[in-house]
Design a protein around this motif. Structure first.
Motif, PDB file in Angstrom:
ATOM      1  N   PRO A 319      34.020  49.714  35.653  1.00 52.81           N
ATOM      2  CA  PRO A 319      32.907  49.578  34.706  1.00 52.81           C
ATOM      3  C   PRO A 319      32.515  48.125  34.441  1.00 52.81           C
ATOM      4  CG  PRO A 319      34.891  50.360  33.571  1.00 52.81           C
ATOM      5  CD  PRO A 319      35.160  50.450  35.024  1.00 52.81           C
ATOM      6  N   LEU A 320      33.478  47.214  34.501  1.00 53.64           N
ATOM      7  CA  LEU A 320      33.149  45.795  34.313  1.00 53.64           C
ATOM      8  C   LEU A 320      32.299  45.280  35.476  1.00 53.64           C
ATOM      9  CD1 LEU A 320      36.554  44.466  32.940  1.00 53.64           C
ATOM     10  CD2 LEU A 320      34.362  44.347  31.743  1.00 53.64           C
ATOM     11  N   ILE A 321      32.632  45.701  36.709  1.00 55.27           N
ATOM     12  CA  ILE A 321      31.810  45.308  37.859  1.00 55.27           C
ATOM     13  C   ILE A 321      30.420  45.907  37.730  1.00 55.27           C
ATOM     14  CG2 ILE A 321      31.524  45.614  40.354  1.00 55.27           C
ATOM     15  CD1 ILE A 321      34.543  45.421  40.643  1.00 55.27           C
ATOM     16  N   HIS A 322      30.369  47.156  37.301  1.00 60.21           N
ATOM     17  CA  HIS A 322      29.071  47.814  37.130  1.00 60.21           C
ATOM     18  C   HIS A 322      28.204  47.079  36.112  1.00 60.21           C
ATOM     19  CE1 HIS A 322      26.055  50.910  36.711  1.00 60.21           C
ATOM     20  NE2 HIS A 322      26.270  50.917  35.413  1.00 60.21           N
ATOM     21  N   ILE A 323      28.789  46.761  34.956  1.00 62.34           N
ATOM     22  CA  ILE A 323      28.013  46.115  33.899  1.00 62.34           C
ATOM     23  C   ILE A 323      27.609  44.701  34.298  1.00 62.34           C
ATOM     24  CG2 ILE A 323      29.804  44.984  32.495  1.00 62.34           C
ATOM     25  CD1 ILE A 323      26.993  47.238  31.159  1.00 62.34           C
ATOM     26  N   LEU A 324      28.369  44.077  35.181  1.00 69.66           N
ATOM     27  CA  LEU A 324      28.048  42.731  35.663  1.00 69.66           C
ATOM     28  C   LEU A 324      26.665  42.701  36.315  1.00 69.66           C
ATOM     29  CD1 LEU A 324      28.967  39.811  36.170  1.00 69.66           C
ATOM     30  CD2 LEU A 324      30.102  40.612  38.244  1.00 69.66           C
ATOM     31  N   GLY A 325      26.307  43.790  36.977  1.00 68.09           N
ATOM     32  CA  GLY A 325      24.996  43.856  37.616  1.00 68.09           C
ATOM     33  C   GLY A 325      23.879  44.247  36.676  1.00 68.09           C
ATOM     34  N   GLU A 326      24.218  44.628  35.440  1.00 68.59           N
ATOM     35  CA  GLU A 326      23.206  45.080  34.488  1.00 68.59           C
ATOM     36  C   GLU A 326      22.837  44.026  33.447  1.00 68.59           C
ATOM     37  OE1 GLU A 326      21.896  48.191  34.923  1.00 68.59           O
ATOM     38  OE2 GLU A 326      23.160  48.189  36.692  1.00 68.59           O
ATOM     39  N   LEU A 327      23.713  43.062  33.226  1.00 72.47           N
ATOM     40  CA  LEU A 327      23.491  42.078  32.168  1.00 72.47           C
ATOM     41  C   LEU A 327      22.301  41.192  32.478  1.00 72.47           C
ATOM     42  CD1 LEU A 327      27.203  41.126  31.497  1.00 72.47           C
ATOM     43  CD2 LEU A 327      25.747  42.599  30.101  1.00 72.47           C
ATOM     44  N   ARG A 328      21.573  40.805  31.427  1.00 71.61           N
ATOM     45  CA  ARG A 328      20.326  40.071  31.615  1.00 71.61           C
ATOM     46  C   ARG A 328      20.487  38.559  31.498  1.00 71.61           C
ATOM     47  NH1 ARG A 328      19.113  44.057  27.991  1.00 71.61           N
ATOM     48  NH2 ARG A 328      18.987  42.553  26.290  1.00 71.61           N
ATOM     49  N   ASN A 329      21.458  38.091  30.738  1.00 77.50           N
ATOM     50  CA  ASN A 329      21.532  36.641  30.555  1.00 77.50           C
ATOM     51  C   ASN A 329      22.843  36.050  31.086  1.00 77.50           C
ATOM     52  OD1 ASN A 329      23.568  36.280  28.327  1.00 77.50           O
ATOM     53  ND2 ASN A 329      22.128  37.576  27.211  1.00 77.50           N
ATOM     54  N   ALA A 330      22.758  34.774  31.427  1.00 72.75           N
ATOM     55  CA  ALA A 330      23.857  34.071  32.096  1.00 72.75           C
ATOM     56  C   ALA A 330      25.141  34.004  31.260  1.00 72.75           C
ATOM     57  CB  ALA A 330      23.407  32.674  32.507  1.00 72.75           C
ATOM     58  N   PRO A 331      25.080  33.664  29.958  1.00 76.55           N
ATOM     59  CA  PRO A 331      26.332  33.620  29.185  1.00 76.55           C
ATOM     60  C   PRO A 331      27.062  34.958  29.168  1.00 76.55           C
ATOM     61  CG  PRO A 331      24.589  32.470  28.009  1.00 76.55           C
ATOM     62  CD  PRO A 331      23.928  33.167  29.158  1.00 76.55           C
ATOM     63  N   ALA A 332      26.295  36.051  29.130  1.00 76.42           N
ATOM     64  CA  ALA A 332      26.931  37.376  29.152  1.00 76.42           C
ATOM     65  C   ALA A 332      27.648  37.596  30.474  1.00 76.42           C
ATOM     66  CB  ALA A 332      25.876  38.462  28.926  1.00 76.42           C
ATOM     67  N   ARG A 333      26.997  37.218  31.575  1.00 74.63           N
ATOM     68  CA  ARG A 333      27.625  37.363  32.887  1.00 74.63           C
ATOM     69  C   ARG A 333      28.885  36.491  32.982  1.00 74.63           C
ATOM     70  NH1 ARG A 333      22.085  37.158  34.428  1.00 74.63           N
ATOM     71  NH2 ARG A 333      22.238  35.014  35.197  1.00 74.63           N
ATOM     72  N   LYS A 334      28.803  35.309  32.396  1.00 70.49           N
ATOM     73  CA  LYS A 334      29.963  34.409  32.416  1.00 70.49           C
ATOM     74  C   LYS A 334      31.161  35.071  31.744  1.00 70.49           C
ATOM     75  CE  LYS A 334      31.725  30.018  30.711  1.00 70.49           C
ATOM     76  NZ  LYS A 334      31.465  28.777  29.969  1.00 70.49           N
ATOM     77  N   THR A 335      30.926  35.736  30.631  1.00 67.92           N
ATOM     78  CA  THR A 335      32.015  36.378  29.895  1.00 67.92           C
ATOM     79  C   THR A 335      32.660  37.480  30.730  1.00 67.92           C
ATOM     80  OG1 THR A 335      30.980  35.885  27.759  1.00 67.92           O
ATOM     81  CG2 THR A 335      32.596  37.669  27.808  1.00 67.92           C
ATOM     82  N   ILE A 336      31.840  38.335  31.330  1.00 66.34           N
ATOM     83  CA  ILE A 336      32.383  39.423  32.142  1.00 66.34           C
ATOM     84  C   ILE A 336      33.130  38.874  33.353  1.00 66.34           C
ATOM     85  CG2 ILE A 336      31.791  41.434  33.552  1.00 66.34           C
ATOM     86  CD1 ILE A 336      31.592  41.892  30.522  1.00 66.34           C
ATOM     87  N   ILE A 337      32.591  37.817  33.961  1.00 66.38           N
ATOM     88  CA  ILE A 337      33.254  37.203  35.113  1.00 66.38           C
ATOM     89  C   ILE A 337      34.596  36.602  34.700  1.00 66.38           C
ATOM     90  CG2 ILE A 337      33.085  35.264  36.731  1.00 66.38           C
ATOM     91  CD1 ILE A 337      30.072  35.962  36.932  1.00 66.38           C
ATOM     92  N   SER A 338      34.642  35.980  33.529  1.00 65.54           N
ATOM     93  CA  SER A 338      35.908  35.432  33.025  1.00 65.54           C
ATOM     94  C   SER A 338      36.952  36.536  32.851  1.00 65.54           C
ATOM     95  CB  SER A 338      35.684  34.720  31.693  1.00 65.54           C
ATOM     96  OG  SER A 338      34.853  33.593  31.851  1.00 65.54           O
ATOM     97  N   ILE A 339      36.516  37.660  32.309  1.00 70.06           N
ATOM     98  CA  ILE A 339      37.437  38.795  32.121  1.00 70.06           C
ATOM     99  C   ILE A 339      37.926  39.312  33.474  1.00 70.06           C
ATOM    100  CG2 ILE A 339      37.590  41.186  31.320  1.00 70.06           C
ATOM    101  CD1 ILE A 339      35.599  40.402  29.076  1.00 70.06           C
ATOM    102  N   LEU A 340      36.998  39.494  34.413  1.00 68.89           N
ATOM    103  CA  LEU A 340      37.373  40.005  35.729  1.00 68.89           C
ATOM    104  C   LEU A 340      38.254  39.024  36.495  1.00 68.89           C
ATOM    105  CD1 LEU A 340      34.054  41.738  36.854  1.00 68.89           C
ATOM    106  CD2 LEU A 340      36.283  42.843  36.579  1.00 68.89           C
ATOM    107  N   SER A 341      38.040  37.738  36.294  1.00 70.48           N
ATOM    108  CA  SER A 341      38.848  36.732  36.991  1.00 70.48           C
ATOM    109  C   SER A 341      40.295  36.768  36.532  1.00 70.48           C
ATOM    110  CB  SER A 341      38.264  35.330  36.770  1.00 70.48           C
ATOM    111  OG  SER A 341      36.994  35.215  37.365  1.00 70.48           O
ATOM    112  N   GLU A 342      40.528  37.190  35.310  1.00 72.83           N
ATOM    113  CA  GLU A 342      41.898  37.331  34.809  1.00 72.83           C
ATOM    114  C   GLU A 342      42.441  38.722  35.119  1.00 72.83           C
ATOM    115  OE1 GLU A 342      45.516  36.662  33.367  1.00 72.83           O
ATOM    116  OE2 GLU A 342      43.968  35.146  33.689  1.00 72.83           O
ATOM    117  N   LEU A 343      41.659  39.740  34.801  1.00 71.46           N
ATOM    118  CA  LEU A 343      42.101  41.121  35.023  1.00 71.46           C
ATOM    119  C   LEU A 343      42.313  41.392  36.509  1.00 71.46           C
ATOM    120  CD1 LEU A 343      42.610  44.021  34.046  1.00 71.46           C
ATOM    121  CD2 LEU A 343      40.120  44.375  34.046  1.00 71.46           C
ATOM    122  N   GLY A 344      41.479  40.803  37.350  1.00 76.60           N
ATOM    123  CA  GLY A 344      41.551  41.056  38.787  1.00 76.60           C
ATOM    124  C   GLY A 344      42.856  40.633  39.426  1.00 76.60           C
TER     125      GLY A 344
END
Length: 547
Positions: A319-344
């Protein structure tokens, strides 16, 4: 006038253009004159030096180690304008078309505060896909402000009409158990009113206070019915908290669940309910709520994000990968990427399955995440990504292989040197150079000495010589000097390009051994050769003087 002074004045023209293009419409003479002035100055520098590379710091811009711009201001600070979005180096190459210069200036003049709230300079430059203007972005910022074209956003909007199907496909592909179990009990109006009143009076951690009390009650509860009711209330409070931007409540809940498991606090039935509660926090529903508040502007500090990510389990990855493609602004994408970079780090294969996403910009983000994680087990997945149909994805995969890979990826990168796209080939040359093994050196040397090498563009020749110059071995120096001296009766223009590129490489190596040969051609009638020879002589003598 020195080259450094020319660069200083050109930067002032860029600053002037940044303002003028905001004020005047395209059909205004001032608009056209501004573009002409900048283009004239840039091309003059490129004609004499072949390329112009600017190093960007927070308050300064450097050219060949010298400060050519400085400002401590927060507003109208050109260095800060680039730096804040992660650009650390900007290069203009010879052959720059006027239209590309105009596109660059129009991007420079965008008022990001008023016009493009969800974009940044890197995004817009990526969309332009410049051929003669290159830039290097700080990796952490690159992950933060990923480049999305307008059509990519449109794709995301279309995809939102079929969200459930995409997410279902992820769940099927990953073989994950679908969420179940937690019956989120809606709080009554009286309950919500009490919570809101408490938050208004003291907004700090009131959701956490309520969750704490519910966990205390859970210790005294009896039977599955009461366990489900209480964990349902916790789930409702979590949803309420996340809608207020309170991620601490989720962290607190996950830590309490983890504590209950390690210390065996609750009985078996309660443990089952807590497992369902944890599944809720890792679910698509909760991730969607998180994405919504991020798109509305919620921000979290890095420590909190790290802790949250470390407490999630791998079922949250799809779901985090899915939402990464749906977010509209850069700071939001940064947050999800930060989470995935640790969780991954917990599950590289599950992260890597994001490379199969049909949206190119998501695939590119996944590549960046894998590079950020730095686990070499991801290399086998990345070698497949170099065959992606979108060249932006190819280039990112090649770059990542150069950073993460070892000698075993060199055959893949060598094949990329034959790609039909020059930009992909250039990325492959740099990646091979980054790996830096003796085999890397041989691959580059084999290409330089190949019969068809002279048919490549000057920019590609120059890149090969720039990479091979990293090896300051005698055989490399000898080859460069021989190619620099080489003369031919046929295809003289192509041969001059080789000689100019060889001079460029000799300048990078900084060998005094080449000075005598370079001096003889510093006044060559061929402009390209003359410019590169003079620049090489300057580099070598400057290095000698500094030594």
């Amino acid at each position: 006038m020195t080259l450094t002074q020319d660069v200083k004045e050109t930067i002032q023209e860029l600053i002037k253009a940044k303002k003028n293009l905001r004020i005047y419409p395209e059909n205004n003479p001032v608009y056209a004159r501004t573009i002409n002035n900048v283009y004239s100055r840039i091309t003059t520098i490129l004609d004499s030096s072949g390329s112009l590379t600017l190093k960007i710091k927070q308050h300064d811009i450097f050219f060949e180690g010298e400060t050519v711009y400085h400002s401590d201001e927060k507003e109208e600070n050109l260095a800060l304008f680039f730096f804040k979005d992660g650009i650390r180096e900007l290069t203009f190459n010879k052959g720059l078309p006027k239209k590309e210069m105009e596109d660059f200036l129009s991007t420079l003049s965008v008022d990001f505060e008023r016009e493009v709230l969800d974009d940044d300079i890197v995004t817009l430059m990526w969309e332009k896909d410049f051929q003669f203007i290159h830039y290097i972005v700080d990796d952490s910022i690159l992950l933060a402000d990923e480049t999305y074209e307008e059509r990519a956003i449109e794709e995301a909007k279309k995809a939102s009409n079929n969200n459930e199907g995409i997410l279902s496909a992820y769940e099927d592909a990953f073989g994950l158990e679908k969420e179940s179990g937690v019956n989120v009990v809606p709080l009554t109006g009286e309950d919500l009113g009490s919570i809101i009143l408490e938050i208004e009076n003291d907004p700090h951690d009131k959701s956490i206070t309520l969750i704490h009390l519910l966990f205390e009650m859970l210790a005294y509860a009896e039977g599955m019915g009461e366990y489900k009711e209480l964990t349902g209330f916790i789930g409702s409070t979590l949803e309420f908290a996340i809608n207020l931007g309170n991620l601490e409540a989720a962290v607190y809940t996950l830590k309490k669940i983890e504590q209950s498991t390690t210390e065996d606090i609750y009985d078996k039935d309660a443990a089952v309910c807590l497992k369902d509660l944890k599944r809720l926090v890792n679910s698509a529903k909760f991730v969607k709520l998180l994405g919504e508040i991020l798109d509305e502007g919620a921000e979290f500090n890095e420590e909190l994000l790290y802790e949250f990510a470390s407490l999630l389990d791998k079922s949250a990855i799809p779901p985090l990968i899915h939402i990464l493609g749906e977010l509209r602004n850069a700071p939001a994408r940064k947050t999800i990427i930060s989470i995935l970079s640790e969780l991954g780090k917990k599950d590289i294969p599950t992260i890597a399955k994001g490379l199969l996403d049909r949206r190119w910009y998501v695939v590119r983000n996944i590549i960046c995440i894998l590079r950020q994680i730095g686990d070499t087990s991801a290399v086998e997945y990345l070698t497949r990504a170099v065959r992606h149909p979108d060249r932006r994805v190819k280039k990112e995969a090649i770059r990542t292989l150069g950073v993460m890979g070892t000698g075993n990826v060199l055959p893949v990168l060598r094949d990329c040197l034959s790609d039909t796209d020059e930009l992909v080939r250039l990325a492959a040359v740099r990646a091979i150079g980054l790996i830096g093994t003796p085999v890397s050196k041989k691959i580059i040397l084999d290409r330089i000495t190949a019969r068809d090498f002279r048919n490549k563009s000057y920019n590609e020749k120059k890149e090969f010589y720039e990479v091979i110059a990293k090896w300051k071995d005698s055989d490399v120096i000898g080859l460069l000097i021989r190619n620099f001296k080489r003369k031919t009766l046929f295809k003289r223009a192509k041969n001059f390009e080789i000689r100019a590129a060889a001079a460029h490489g000799l300048g990078i190596i900084g060998t005094e051994e080449a000075l005598e040969s370079l001096m003889k051609l510093q006044n060559s009638k061929n402009k390209l050769l003359r410019e590169n020879v003079q620049l090489a002589i300057k580099r070598i003598t400057d290095e000698k003087n500094r030594g």
